[in-house]
Every structure is written in structure tokens, then in C-alpha cells.
Design a protein around this motif. Structure first.
Motif: not given
Length: 255
Positions: A94-99, A88-92
Motif C-alpha cells: 500500500f505504501l508503494g513497496s514491492t517487497s 490488512m496484511v501487506g501494508l508495504p
């Protein structure tokens, strides 16, 4: 992460089961995520997020391949991770980051299931199978990032080119894909003349064919013989990537 072989996207269009993470979900959870998302066609260099920019959506690649890159102050970039149907692209997000300090964009054009971040978080609140799958994918991605750093500093450019070609071949699941030497040099953090010379050698040896921005893998076994152990370490980490290749560094593999 499930080792179940995903559906071939070449014969099933936009079937979300072409993605290994989605293929491992129970039917009801998959149907819910599919209803909240949209299968999109993405072109080369289509951006998912930029350094410091907001991450608003995540993408589950079906047959597209994405690059996660570190962008330096002189605007040069080096690939730190490759993402295909296994992830999946966009793991940050999922980990709670917005950027993210990195950028992510499409490397090989194709399809992906796009899901908005609010919709993804809505599904994750149920603490179902998707939650577990993404945690396992995070672990595998950490191995990939660390191994790529080791490879970029410890191995010759030719070995790294072969690793990159094999990694991309695993994810596109076909022998040919678009690729420019300029792009390959950027991804490897190498000089374009060096990449051009080495790619020419691989072509002379009959391992690849390269013409007008189109790369074709002619001899996968030959590329495997030229790459380094980093390719195999990364490949073992993603059980969704299944092929007939034998890992020479795996003690359990037949001699």
C-alpha cells in the motif's frame, strides 16, 4: 478508522464485514473490492510474503490472525506485529513497496479476503474510503511496531507473554486457539524453557489452560492484571478492537 463493531465471523462465514477496515467502507466500494478478491481458508504458517520476496497479494483477515516477523541471520525470528480483523496484511505494498525485509504468515488459522495487488491499486485510484482507512491503519501499525520494540527491551517475559496472549485473544474473539510453546518463544524472542516455565505458572494460577498445542484463556482479567502498559497502548490505537475490558492506564476510565 471506524469504531463500528465488525460482524462476528463465527456466525457470518466469509462476510467481508467481519474485517473492521472493510466494514467501514460504503456498500458500493465494499462490493467492488469483494468482487475483485477471494475469501480463502489459511492454515498455520501459510506465507503471505518472505523477506525480500515480492508482495503479490494483500489479505484482510476475517477470523485468521497473522504475524509480521523480523528474521535474523541465524534464522531466528521475532514478532514485530500482530494482524487480525482490525487490519490488512501487506501494508508495504500500500505504501508503494514491492517487497519487505520482514516476513508475514498466518499465526492462527482462519479466513481472510485475498486481493491481488493490481486489483487493490485499481480500487485505490478512486481515492475513496479504503484509501483513508488504510492511512489510519498505517498510523496505528506504526504505534504497534514502536511499542513492541519498547516492550521487548523493557519488560519482563511474563508481562510480554500476557500481552501476546491478550493481543491474540482480542483478534480471534474466542477463548481458545492453537499455539505451541515453541512458536510463542519464537514470537517473543525468548528461550523456550523460560516460556514453558512461565506458561506453567500462568496455568497453575488458573489464568490459562494449555494442552496439546491448544491455548485456552480462562481468566482474561487475571492476564490483564499481569501484563504491561504496552498492551493497553496498542489496544487503544485500534478502535476496531472493542471489548468490555477497562484500561487501568486510561484516565477517563472509571476507577
Amino acid at each position: 478508522m471506524s469504531a463500528t463493531e465488525p460482524t462476528d465471523p463465527g456466525t457470518h462465514g466469509g462476510d467481508p464485514r467481519a474485517n473492521a477496515i472493510l466494514a467501514a467502507l460504503p456498500p458500493a466500494e465494499l462490493a467492488r473490492l469483494r468482487a475483485l478478491g477471494e475469501v480463502q481458508e489459511l492454515d498455520v504458517r501459510a506465507s503471505v510474503y518472505e523477506p525480500g520476496g515480492a508482495i503479490t497479494d494483500v489479505y484482510f483477515p476475517l477470523d485468521a490472525v497473522f504475524s509480521m516477523v523480523a528474521v535474523l541471520q541465524d534464522e531466528s525470528s521475532v514478532e514485530v506485529g500482530t494482524i487480525g480483523f482490525e487490519g490488512m496484511v501487506g501494508l508495504p505494498a500500500f505504501l508503494g513497496s514491492t517487497s519487505s525485509p520482514h516476513a508475514a504468515y498466518c499465526q492462527v488459522p482462519g479466513r481472510a479476503l485475498r486481493v491481488g495487488l493490481p486489483e487493490l491499486r485499481d480500487v485505490l485510484t478512486d481515492d475513496g474510503a479504503l484509501h483513508d482507512q488504510l492511512h489510519q491503519y498505517v498510523s496505528a501499525t506504526m504505534v504497534q511496531l514502536a511499542q513492541n520494540v519498547a516492550c521487548n527491551t523493557g519488560h519482563q517475559v511474563e508481562q510480554r507473554i500476557c500481552r501476546w496472549l491478550l493481543t491474540t485473544h482480542d483478534r480471534v474473539r474466542r477463548p481458545d486457539f492453537p499455539l505451541t510453546q515453541e512458536f510463542l518463544a519464537q514470537m517473543l524472542g525468548a528461550r523456550r524453557p523460560t516460556v514453558s516455565e512461565l506458561a506453567g505458572r500462568l496455568q497453575q494460577r488458573g489464568l490459562i489452560s494449555y494442552s496439546r498445542g491448544q491455548m485456552t484463556i480462562l481468566d482474561r482479567a487475571g492476564l490483564e492484571a499481569c501484563t504491561c502498559e504496552c498492551y493497553w497502548t496498542i489496544r487503544r490505537t485500534f478502535p476496531g478492537i472493542a471489548d468490555a475490558a477497562t484500561d487501568p492506564h486510561d484516565a477517563s476510565s472509571p476507577a
